[in-house]
Design a protein around this motif. Structure first.
Motif, PDB file in Angstrom:
ATOM      1  N   THR A 255       0.819  -1.212   0.000  1.00 59.07           N
ATOM      2  CA  THR A 255       0.000   0.000   0.000  1.00 59.07           C
ATOM      3  C   THR A 255       0.850   1.259   0.000  1.00 59.07           C
ATOM      4  O   THR A 255       0.313   2.365  -0.049  1.00 59.07           O
ATOM      5  N   GLY A 256       2.169   1.083   0.088  1.00 66.39           N
ATOM      6  CA  GLY A 256       3.067   2.221   0.144  1.00 66.39           C
ATOM      7  C   GLY A 256       3.411   2.676   1.549  1.00 66.39           C
ATOM      8  O   GLY A 256       4.168   3.627   1.732  1.00 66.39           O
ATOM      9  N   LYS A 257       2.872   2.000   2.560  1.00 68.77           N
ATOM     10  CA  LYS A 257       3.152   2.399   3.945  1.00 68.77           C
ATOM     11  C   LYS A 257       4.555   1.951   4.347  1.00 68.77           C
ATOM     12  O   LYS A 257       4.904   0.779   4.204  1.00 68.77           O
ATOM     13  N   PRO A 258       5.380   2.865   4.850  1.00 67.26           N
ATOM     14  CA  PRO A 258       6.743   2.507   5.243  1.00 67.26           C
ATOM     15  C   PRO A 258       6.775   1.532   6.416  1.00 67.26           C
ATOM     16  O   PRO A 258       5.951   1.636   7.340  1.00 67.26           O
ATOM     17  N   LEU A 259       7.714   0.614   6.385  1.00 68.00           N
ATOM     18  CA  LEU A 259       7.892  -0.296   7.520  1.00 68.00           C
ATOM     19  C   LEU A 259       8.428   0.445   8.735  1.00 68.00           C
ATOM     20  O   LEU A 259       8.319  -0.050   9.858  1.00 68.00           O
ATOM     21  N   LEU A 260       8.996   1.617   8.537  1.00 67.19           N
ATOM     22  CA  LEU A 260       9.414   2.447   9.669  1.00 67.19           C
ATOM     23  C   LEU A 260       8.236   3.127  10.348  1.00 67.19           C
ATOM     24  O   LEU A 260       8.392   3.751  11.396  1.00 67.19           O
ATOM     25  N   GLU A 261       7.037   3.004   9.749  1.00 73.24           N
ATOM     26  CA  GLU A 261       5.826   3.558  10.349  1.00 73.24           C
ATOM     27  C   GLU A 261       4.816   2.465  10.676  1.00 73.24           C
ATOM     28  O   GLU A 261       3.611   2.719  10.756  1.00 73.24           O
ATOM     29  N   GLY A 262       5.314   1.236  10.835  1.00 75.28           N
ATOM     30  CA  GLY A 262       4.432   0.143  11.221  1.00 75.28           C
ATOM     31  C   GLY A 262       3.836  -0.624  10.064  1.00 75.28           C
ATOM     32  O   GLY A 262       2.975  -1.485  10.276  1.00 75.28           O
ATOM     33  N   GLY A 263       4.258  -0.338   8.820  1.00 73.87           N
ATOM     34  CA  GLY A 263       3.733  -1.052   7.664  1.00 73.87           C
ATOM     35  C   GLY A 263       4.256  -2.473   7.580  1.00 73.87           C
ATOM     36  O   GLY A 263       5.088  -2.900   8.367  1.00 73.87           O
ATOM     37  N   GLY A 264       3.753  -3.193   6.589  1.00 73.63           N
ATOM     38  CA  GLY A 264       4.178  -4.574   6.364  1.00 73.63           C
ATOM     39  C   GLY A 264       3.006  -5.446   5.963  1.00 73.63           C
ATOM     40  O   GLY A 264       2.025  -5.546   6.703  1.00 73.63           O
ATOM     41  N   ASP A 265       3.085  -6.064   4.786  1.00 72.86           N
ATOM     42  CA  ASP A 265       2.037  -6.981   4.348  1.00 72.86           C
ATOM     43  C   ASP A 265       2.111  -8.280   5.136  1.00 72.86           C
ATOM     44  O   ASP A 265       3.202  -8.842   5.322  1.00 72.86           O
ATOM     45  N   LEU A 266       0.971  -8.770   5.566  1.00 71.36           N
ATOM     46  CA  LEU A 266       0.919 -10.017   6.307  1.00 71.36           C
ATOM     47  C   LEU A 266       1.110 -11.186   5.341  1.00 71.36           C
ATOM     48  O   LEU A 266       0.310 -11.392   4.432  1.00 71.36           O
ATOM     49  N   LEU A 267       2.177 -11.947   5.533  1.00 71.20           N
ATOM     50  CA  LEU A 267       2.499 -13.083   4.666  1.00 71.20           C
ATOM     51  C   LEU A 267       2.005 -14.397   5.238  1.00 71.20           C
ATOM     52  O   LEU A 267       1.430 -15.224   4.520  1.00 71.20           O
ATOM     53  N   LEU A 268       2.204 -14.608   6.533  1.00 73.30           N
ATOM     54  CA  LEU A 268       1.818 -15.870   7.161  1.00 73.30           C
ATOM     55  C   LEU A 268       1.504 -15.639   8.627  1.00 73.30           C
ATOM     56  O   LEU A 268       2.282 -15.018   9.346  1.00 73.30           O
ATOM     57  N   ALA A 269       0.344 -16.151   9.053  1.00 73.41           N
ATOM     58  CA  ALA A 269      -0.075 -16.050  10.447  1.00 73.41           C
ATOM     59  C   ALA A 269      -0.520 -17.419  10.943  1.00 73.41           C
ATOM     60  O   ALA A 269      -0.692 -18.362  10.155  1.00 73.41           O
ATOM     61  N   GLY A 270      -0.705 -17.534  12.246  1.00 76.71           N
ATOM     62  CA  GLY A 270      -1.152 -18.788  12.821  1.00 76.71           C
ATOM     63  C   GLY A 270      -2.517 -19.193  12.303  1.00 76.71           C
ATOM     64  O   GLY A 270      -3.371 -18.355  12.036  1.00 76.71           O
ATOM     65  N   HIS A 271      -2.709 -20.504  12.170  1.00 79.49           N
ATOM     66  CA  HIS A 271      -3.995 -21.042  11.727  1.00 79.49           C
ATOM     67  C   HIS A 271      -4.072 -22.490  12.176  1.00 79.49           C
ATOM     68  O   HIS A 271      -3.095 -23.235  12.097  1.00 79.49           O
ATOM     69  N   GLY A 272      -5.230 -22.892  12.662  1.00 83.76           N
ATOM     70  CA  GLY A 272      -5.390 -24.263  13.137  1.00 83.76           C
ATOM     71  C   GLY A 272      -4.395 -24.588  14.228  1.00 83.76           C
ATOM     72  O   GLY A 272      -4.213 -23.830  15.176  1.00 83.76           O
ATOM     73  N   ARG A 273      -3.708 -25.710  14.059  1.00 80.40           N
ATOM     74  CA  ARG A 273      -2.730 -26.149  15.057  1.00 80.40           C
ATOM     75  C   ARG A 273      -1.415 -25.379  14.947  1.00 80.40           C
ATOM     76  O   ARG A 273      -0.578 -25.443  15.849  1.00 80.40           O
ATOM     77  N   TYR A 274      -1.235 -24.630  13.851  1.00 76.17           N
ATOM     78  CA  TYR A 274       0.044 -23.981  13.561  1.00 76.17           C
ATOM     79  C   TYR A 274       0.032 -22.559  14.110  1.00 76.17           C
ATOM     80  O   TYR A 274      -0.313 -21.605  13.410  1.00 76.17           O
ATOM     81  N   VAL A 275       0.411 -22.408  15.361  1.00 75.93           N
ATOM     82  CA  VAL A 275       0.276 -21.145  16.087  1.00 75.93           C
ATOM     83  C   VAL A 275       1.610 -20.394  16.093  1.00 75.93           C
ATOM     84  O   VAL A 275       2.678 -20.997  16.175  1.00 75.93           O
ATOM     85  N   GLY A 276       1.542 -19.050  16.019  1.00 77.65           N
ATOM     86  CA  GLY A 276       2.736 -18.235  16.239  1.00 77.65           C
ATOM     87  C   GLY A 276       3.827 -18.446  15.209  1.00 77.65           C
ATOM     88  O   GLY A 276       4.989 -18.649  15.547  1.00 77.65           O
ATOM     89  N   THR A 277       3.492 -18.352  13.935  1.00 69.86           N
ATOM     90  CA  THR A 277       4.454 -18.595  12.869  1.00 69.86           C
ATOM     91  C   THR A 277       5.469 -17.450  12.782  1.00 69.86           C
ATOM     92  O   THR A 277       5.093 -16.292  12.621  1.00 69.86           O
ATOM     93  N   GLY A 278       6.771 -17.774  12.882  1.00 73.03           N
ATOM     94  CA  GLY A 278       7.793 -16.728  12.827  1.00 73.03           C
ATOM     95  C   GLY A 278       9.188 -17.302  12.941  1.00 73.03           C
ATOM     96  O   GLY A 278       9.409 -18.496  12.779  1.00 73.03           O
ATOM     97  N   GLY A 279      10.158 -16.429  13.254  1.00 67.73           N
ATOM     98  CA  GLY A 279      11.556 -16.857  13.302  1.00 67.73           C
ATOM     99  C   GLY A 279      12.027 -17.329  11.935  1.00 67.73           C
ATOM    100  O   GLY A 279      12.791 -18.287  11.823  1.00 67.73           O
TER     101      GLY A 279
END
Length: 322
Positions: A255-279
């Motif tokens: 959307t053009g929002k800077p990551l220095l201002e809290g931007g960032g497209d959501l690529l992968l989030a928890g779903h079902g048994r797969y909680v807290g996706t990261g690292g």
């Protein structure tokens, strides 16, 4: 009249349900089915030149896993037999975090962090190996450090090459994601390096960490973990992404929002048994890109496990998991 009233009530009910229905329709792909030793945290994966794959992670003295096919993983001990003595400057257990493996100049390079929970008295170390296998690493000491008077935290390292120069992104909380230039000969930060600022959140505690940068086309893509890790099935980790035509930024989302201002497209989030996706980290194998990450298994007491998904790219040049 009754039919009209029923229709009105039905329409109102459907409108009330729309937010819930929209949330329910957000679908994320499950990770690749795996067997063997799946327990892992903050994975970094590489396809070895000798064949097969190695994954290193937080835990042990940098825990190691091996696989021939990406599907079945075996426990391969640790990168090091024992912690180098200097690690104890940063915690009393010699506990390393969040490694990053890469290959250049005819050898493998392993970066990692040593710190204590809740402090930015931290260091990123570096080791080299001729094979990349556990037990073959020679520690080279500190690559970069942070102290309690700094506004950044030297953990979660990840390397990227850009225009013939070597860079390391890093960071956790303490104003978010940063980047420094490394000397390619020593693998350590240049003495006069600028600490670039790549991403943060608007409010304390600035919960963004674990960066990883890859180049695709003419853009550099910054992947990062947002929100809370390390709480088992209560973790809220999720992976967001932004991009820039320069490795040092500025990074923006779609959307053009800077990551220095809290931007960032959501690529992968928890779903079902797969909680807290990261690292997360990204590696290339079988002619395609892969996303490696950990999730907390809600059906196994929140145990952290290895997640692998194919990473594709949309026609507009944004990453997508499959």
């Amino acid at each position: 009249m009754k039919r009209l009233r029923f229709a009105t009530l039905l329409t109102a009910a459907l409108i009330a349900l729309l937010p819930t229905m929209a949330q329910a329709n957000v679908a994320y792909p499950d990770p690749l089915p795996l067997t063997g030793q799946q327990i892992i945290h903050d994975p970094t994966v590489i396809h070895l030149k000798s064949g097969g794959y190695v994954a290193y992670s937080t835990g042990g003295v940098i825990g190691a896993r091996l696989s021939k096919d990406l599907r079945h993983w075996t426990d391969a001990g640790n990168a090091f037999a024992e912690p180098p003595s200097w690690w104890y400057e940063y915690n009393n257990t010699g506990d390393p975090w969040a490694p990053d493996i890469s290959y250049r100049a005819g050898r493998y390079w392993l970066y990692y962090a040593v710190s204590s929970w809740g402090t930015n008295h931290s260091a990123i170390g570096v080791a080299t190996s001729p094979s990349g296998l556990p037990g073959t690493w020679t520690d080279k000491g500190k690559a970069f450090t942070s102290g309690t008077t700094d506004s950044f935290n030297a953990i979660d390292p990840a390397l990227v090459r850009a225009d013939g120069r070597l860079w390391m992104s890093f960071g956790s909380y303490w104003t978010g994601i940063r980047m420094v230039e490394l000397d390619p000969l020593t693998g350590t930060a240049r003495p006069d390096t600028t600490v670039h600022h790549l991403a943060t959140r608007p409010d304390a505690p600035y919960a963004v960490e674990g960066p990883y940068i890859v180049k695709h086309g003419r853009h550099y893509y910054l992947f990062a973990s947002y929100d809370t890790c390390c709480a088992g099935a209560d973790s809220t980790y999720r992976i967001r992404v932004g991009r820039s035509t320069s490795v040092t930024g500025p990074y923006t989302d779609s959307t053009g929002k800077p990551l220095l201002e809290g931007g960032g497209d959501l690529l992968l989030a928890g779903h079902g048994r797969y909680v807290g996706t990261g690292g997360e980290s990204v590696f290339r194998a079988r002619g395609q890109d892969w996303l490696a990450y950990h999730y907390y298994d809600a059906e196994d007491n929140g145990t952290p496990k290895l997640g692998l998904n194919r990473l594709g790219w949309t026609k507009h040049g944004w990453p997508k998991v499959f």
